[in-house]
Every structure is written in structure tokens, then in C-alpha cells.
Design an enzyme around this catalytic site. Sequence first.
Site, PDB file in Angstrom:
ATOM      1  N   GLY A  42      57.790  48.350  34.111  1.00 14.41           N
ATOM      2  CA  GLY A  42      58.578  47.491  34.988  1.00 14.41           C
ATOM      3  C   GLY A  42      59.991  47.302  34.447  1.00 14.41           C
ATOM      4  O   GLY A  42      60.338  47.770  33.357  1.00 14.41           O
ATOM      5  N   ASP A  43      60.821  46.630  35.229  1.00 15.36           N
ATOM      6  CA  ASP A  43      62.212  46.328  34.853  1.00 15.36           C
ATOM      7  C   ASP A  43      63.046  47.589  34.664  1.00 15.36           C
ATOM      8  O   ASP A  43      64.017  47.598  33.908  1.00 15.36           O
ATOM      9  CB  ASP A  43      62.266  45.487  33.560  1.00 15.36           C
ATOM     10  CG  ASP A  43      61.405  44.253  33.627  1.00 15.36           C
ATOM     11  OD1 ASP A  43      61.534  43.488  34.594  1.00 15.36           O
ATOM     12  OD2 ASP A  43      60.566  44.054  32.719  1.00 15.36           O
ATOM     13  N   GLY A  52      64.872  49.087  36.987  1.00 13.72           N
ATOM     14  CA  GLY A  52      66.035  49.150  37.869  1.00 13.72           C
ATOM     15  C   GLY A  52      65.661  49.560  39.278  1.00 13.72           C
ATOM     16  O   GLY A  52      66.463  50.173  39.989  1.00 13.72           O
ATOM     17  N   LYS A  53      64.445  49.211  39.693  1.00 20.19           N
ATOM     18  CA  LYS A  53      63.984  49.585  41.042  1.00 20.19           C
ATOM     19  C   LYS A  53      64.830  48.940  42.125  1.00 20.19           C
ATOM     20  O   LYS A  53      65.036  49.519  43.188  1.00 20.19           O
ATOM     21  CB  LYS A  53      62.511  49.175  41.216  1.00 20.19           C
ATOM     22  CG  LYS A  53      61.556  49.934  40.315  1.00 20.19           C
ATOM     23  CD  LYS A  53      60.120  49.501  40.522  1.00 20.19           C
ATOM     24  CE  LYS A  53      59.848  48.089  40.060  1.00 20.19           C
ATOM     25  NZ  LYS A  53      60.023  47.910  38.607  1.00 20.19           N
ATOM     26  N   GLY A  78      60.760  40.698  39.382  1.00 21.76           N
ATOM     27  CA  GLY A  78      62.157  40.417  39.671  1.00 21.76           C
ATOM     28  C   GLY A  78      62.977  41.681  39.831  1.00 21.76           C
ATOM     29  O   GLY A  78      62.779  42.662  39.112  1.00 21.76           O
ATOM     30  N   HIS A  79      63.891  41.682  40.804  1.00 22.44           N
ATOM     31  CA  HIS A  79      64.828  42.791  41.001  1.00 22.44           C
ATOM     32  C   HIS A  79      66.241  42.224  40.969  1.00 22.44           C
ATOM     33  O   HIS A  79      66.527  41.228  41.624  1.00 22.44           O
ATOM     34  CB  HIS A  79      64.617  43.471  42.361  1.00 22.44           C
ATOM     35  CG  HIS A  79      63.288  44.126  42.517  1.00 22.44           C
ATOM     36  ND1 HIS A  79      62.997  45.352  41.990  1.00 22.44           N
ATOM     37  CD2 HIS A  79      62.158  43.714  43.141  1.00 22.44           C
ATOM     38  CE1 HIS A  79      61.754  45.686  42.294  1.00 22.44           C
ATOM     39  NE2 HIS A  79      61.229  44.700  42.979  1.00 22.44           N
ATOM     40  N   THR A  80      67.106  42.850  40.202  1.00 26.05           N
ATOM     41  CA  THR A  80      68.519  42.481  40.214  1.00 26.05           C
ATOM     42  C   THR A  80      69.303  43.567  40.941  1.00 26.05           C
ATOM     43  O   THR A  80      69.196  44.740  40.598  1.00 26.05           O
ATOM     44  CB  THR A  80      69.065  42.316  38.788  1.00 26.05           C
ATOM     45  OG1 THR A  80      68.346  41.284  38.128  1.00 26.05           O
ATOM     46  CG2 THR A  80      70.541  41.939  38.828  1.00 26.05           C
ATOM     47  N   GLN A 115      56.737  45.643  39.423  1.00 20.20           N
ATOM     48  CA  GLN A 115      56.255  45.980  38.072  1.00 20.20           C
ATOM     49  C   GLN A 115      56.394  47.476  37.778  1.00 20.20           C
ATOM     50  O   GLN A 115      57.399  48.051  38.141  1.00 20.20           O
ATOM     51  CB  GLN A 115      54.805  45.517  37.884  1.00 20.20           C
ATOM     52  CG  GLN A 115      54.627  44.010  37.852  1.00 20.20           C
ATOM     53  CD  GLN A 115      54.347  43.444  39.214  1.00 20.20           C
ATOM     54  OE1 GLN A 115      53.793  44.074  40.085  1.00 20.20           O
ATOM     55  NE2 GLN A 115      54.736  42.207  39.426  1.00 20.20           N
ATOM     56  N   VAL A 172      64.257  38.905  34.903  1.00 20.01           N
ATOM     57  CA  VAL A 172      64.874  38.315  36.090  1.00 20.01           C
ATOM     58  C   VAL A 172      64.073  37.112  36.555  1.00 20.01           C
ATOM     59  O   VAL A 172      64.629  36.085  36.968  1.00 20.01           O
ATOM     60  CB  VAL A 172      64.951  39.358  37.233  1.00 20.01           C
ATOM     61  CG1 VAL A 172      65.533  38.735  38.495  1.00 20.01           C
ATOM     62  CG2 VAL A 172      65.775  40.552  36.802  1.00 20.01           C
ATOM     63  N   THR A 173      62.744  37.197  36.477  1.00 17.96           N
ATOM     64  CA  THR A 173      61.885  36.129  36.961  1.00 17.96           C
ATOM     65  C   THR A 173      61.664  35.056  35.911  1.00 17.96           C
ATOM     66  O   THR A 173      61.694  33.859  36.211  1.00 17.96           O
ATOM     67  CB  THR A 173      60.525  36.705  37.406  1.00 17.96           C
ATOM     68  OG1 THR A 173      60.751  37.606  38.499  1.00 17.96           O
ATOM     69  CG2 THR A 173      59.581  35.616  37.874  1.00 17.96           C
ATOM     70  N   ARG A 196      62.627  35.609  29.973  1.00 16.45           N
ATOM     71  CA  ARG A 196      62.165  35.980  28.639  1.00 16.45           C
ATOM     72  C   ARG A 196      62.890  37.222  28.121  1.00 16.45           C
ATOM     73  O   ARG A 196      63.252  38.106  28.890  1.00 16.45           O
ATOM     74  CB  ARG A 196      60.656  36.276  28.657  1.00 16.45           C
ATOM     75  CG  ARG A 196      59.787  35.067  28.872  1.00 16.45           C
ATOM     76  CD  ARG A 196      58.303  35.443  28.830  1.00 16.45           C
ATOM     77  NE  ARG A 196      57.908  36.245  29.978  1.00 16.45           N
ATOM     78  CZ  ARG A 196      56.666  36.668  30.185  1.00 16.45           C
ATOM     79  NH1 ARG A 196      55.720  36.376  29.305  1.00 16.45           N
ATOM     80  NH2 ARG A 196      56.364  37.383  31.250  1.00 16.45           N
ATOM     81  N   ASP A 197      63.081  37.274  26.786  1.00 14.77           N
ATOM     82  CA  ASP A 197      63.628  38.487  26.169  1.00 14.77           C
ATOM     83  C   ASP A 197      62.678  39.649  26.451  1.00 14.77           C
ATOM     84  O   ASP A 197      61.460  39.512  26.314  1.00 14.77           O
ATOM     85  CB  ASP A 197      63.736  38.325  24.657  1.00 14.77           C
ATOM     86  CG  ASP A 197      64.852  37.387  24.253  1.00 14.77           C
ATOM     87  OD1 ASP A 197      65.507  36.840  25.154  1.00 14.77           O
ATOM     88  OD2 ASP A 197      65.048  37.200  23.039  1.00 14.77           O
ATOM     89  N   LEU A 229      71.666  54.839  31.841  1.00 20.94           N
ATOM     90  CA  LEU A 229      72.098  55.836  30.869  1.00 20.94           C
ATOM     91  C   LEU A 229      73.315  55.339  30.086  1.00 20.94           C
ATOM     92  O   LEU A 229      73.479  55.647  28.902  1.00 20.94           O
ATOM     93  CB  LEU A 229      72.413  57.158  31.572  1.00 20.94           C
ATOM     94  CG  LEU A 229      72.802  58.334  30.671  1.00 20.94           C
ATOM     95  CD1 LEU A 229      71.658  58.720  29.749  1.00 20.94           C
ATOM     96  CD2 LEU A 229      73.252  59.525  31.509  1.00 20.94           C
TER      97      LEU A 229
END
Length: 427
Positions: free
Chosen positions: A12-13, A15-16, A40-42, A223, A298-299, A302-303, A331
Amino acid sequence: MPALVLLGAQWGDEGKGKATDLLGGSVDYVVRYQGGNNAGHTVVVGDQKYALHLLPSGILSPECTPVIGNGVVVDPAVLLSELSGLNDRGVDTSKLLVSGNAHLITPYHTTVDKVTERFLGKRRIGTTGRGIGPAYADKINRVGIRVQDLYDESILEQKVEAALDGKNQILAKLYNRRAIEAGQIVEELLGYGEQIRPYVADTALVLNKALDENKVVLMEGGQGTLLDVDHGTYPFVTSSNPTAGGACTGTGVGPTKITRVIGILKAYTTRVGAGPFPTELFDEDGDKLRSIGHEYGVTTGRDRRCGWFDAVIARYATRVNGLTDFFLTKLDILTGWEQIPVCVAYEIDGKRVDELPFSQTDFHHAKPVYEYLPGWTEDITKAKTFSDLPKNAQAYVKALEEMSGAPISAIGVGPGRTETIEINSFI
């Protein structure tokens, strides 16, 4: 009749959100097919940053119809809050469709989630505490509440009372918590029902009709592959199927209608929560990746745990999802390293292993086997074509492509919507 699946190929995380948003202008429907507001999505549009938790990223594309599919668990309070926040920022949310068959996250699900996780102590899974797991558990136990139940008060009352019969016993006797009143829950849910009524639809019918009319449907997973309840690093996983098979069950669109399956890969690796992570870094490189890459949930905030790229995981994602393409993100974050390690295999009990071990014990003891690729120092955020990249960056991408088993068709070189190199069109 193109139906596309876009999913995370790591934990997960990856960059979807950016990838989905990039395709949003070319597709007619974007569908979330699993998960809940734990994903979470940013998305960065111009100088505006949007943090989405439950809504499909396509909601930011005016020409696109965003859909929450039947495989999603919906917290109605979160849904309404997200819609309100976007409306306040001038985003039109009126086209949103929500499946009447999607299950609801209720206040008792979040209560059970939090007290259970605390009770587990050192054995905790690392959930977000948002009620996702308990809602899916009720779905499987056939005591779940669906969106459509909000429009039949008698059925809603019966289902809430049935669900609370057992949960109140557990809350009181095991966790020493006060019992939850069914009437209060019913009243709250009925209020939400009236507010979300304009969005509720038979989304499976809508999507299949759209495909019959040669519309483009993009199915968006939350995820990532290694968090899949069946194919991930169990038990440190989510409670649903982010893998490609989940796109069919979570939308009601059959597998023969899917033409492309796109995996999102970060140029390094991160994960949030507990569980094994062979390439995890505990040194300055890990801190640097986290800082430069803004690796914070994002949600949850947490680190994120950070590590080097893991080609074993990428190959596994290609296999279990039937990936046709990769979208490589972030990249640019690797700019500045003299050399970049890439995990090409594992060492387990003194033996080299090239594929993801099916044994939980073996994976916990896996040590990365690295190859070292030369880095680059040039700024790549302005690159528009693959040839614009420094030679070493090109070589890094080609090496990852060869190791991962599917072509890299797009590369993210910055956070913005336009900071992407498109090598092959997804549509």
C-alpha cells in the site's frame, strides 16, 4: 469495452491516488472495489493537495463518475464528512454512486476494533482502529448491515439488535465496557441514510451497462497486494482482497471484461503497521527516505517503515494479479544516492530464495540479497520523456522492469499530476 484494474503491488501507499487521478480524464467511471476509510490516497492537482480516504480518486475529475462498489465497507459519517470537505473546496461530488450492497461500518465496529487491538498488546496487528475488520467479519458472519438496510427501519432494527447481542456480551464480560444501545445506533444510521440516499444505486448494473456501451471503467483498489487477506503477509493484512480478483467480486463486473491490470510500484518500499518487512531500514537511509518522500500515513499520520525496492515482492504481485503493466512512482525521491541497493532474492537458513516463501515463518526470517545499482544526482522532476532521465535513472527503471516481470508503462517523477512520464498508454 475496456475495464481496467489499478492496484498496489507492495504494502500500500504506492501512489495509487496519483495514478488513478491521472487516468481519470480518460475514463468514464472510477470504482473503489474494497477496503474502507483505512486506505488513504493523496492527490496533488496544481497547487492543491487532496487527502481522500473512502472516496475514489476519480471524484476529482469532473467528466468521471466515481463509484463506491459493493466490496467496500462504508462509514457513513466519514463519507459525508469527505463529501462536505470537497464541496467546500469547490469540487462537484453530485455524480457519486454508492452501491446499495456495500456494508456499513457502525459505531460498534470501531469500538470493537479499538478495544480488541488494545487487548492484543504486543500481538496487535496494527489496524487503523476504524472498524474495518469487524465490519468485514460481520459481513462474513451474515450479521452485517448494508446500505440498502437504511431504507427499511424494521429490518435495520432487527439487524442491529442481532449484531449487538453477541458484541455486548463480549464488550461487557471480556473488555469491561458498557453495552451499546441498539436504539441509539438505529437512530444514528437512519439519519445518515437520508443524507446519502441521492447517491445509492445498483452500481453493478450501472457498470455493466456502461461497459456494454463501450465506456471505460477503472477499478481502483485500496491498500496493496501484500495486505490481501488471502495473498498477503497474513495475519498482518487488511480484511479484504486488494488483489485483482477482488475487483470482480467488489464491483459485480466479470473477469472476462477486464483488459488491463496495472500494478503501482514505489521506487523503494514502505509499509505501515506490524508485520515482516525484509528490506526495512533502521539507519540514516531509512530516515532520509521517510523525510524526502514524506512517508507518513494519509489516514493515520503514522510514520511509514521504509526500505529498499524488493523485486521478490514485485514478481509475486505480477503473478497473483496477472499484471499487464506497472506504474513506477516516486523515482525522484532516490535522487542523490551514490548507489541504490535493490533486493533481488532472500536468504533463508543459509539458502537463496528467489520467490516469496509461502511459509510465514520463512518470510519472517528472510534476509535481503542485494544488488547495487549506480545512482544519479540530476533533478528529474522536469523530465517529460524516458530519454530525459539521466542514464543511471534509465538503467534503474529498466533493471526494475526486468526483475519485476511486467513492463513499466509510466513513471512518477514528482508529486504533481503532470509530473509523470508516460511510456505506453494504459487505454
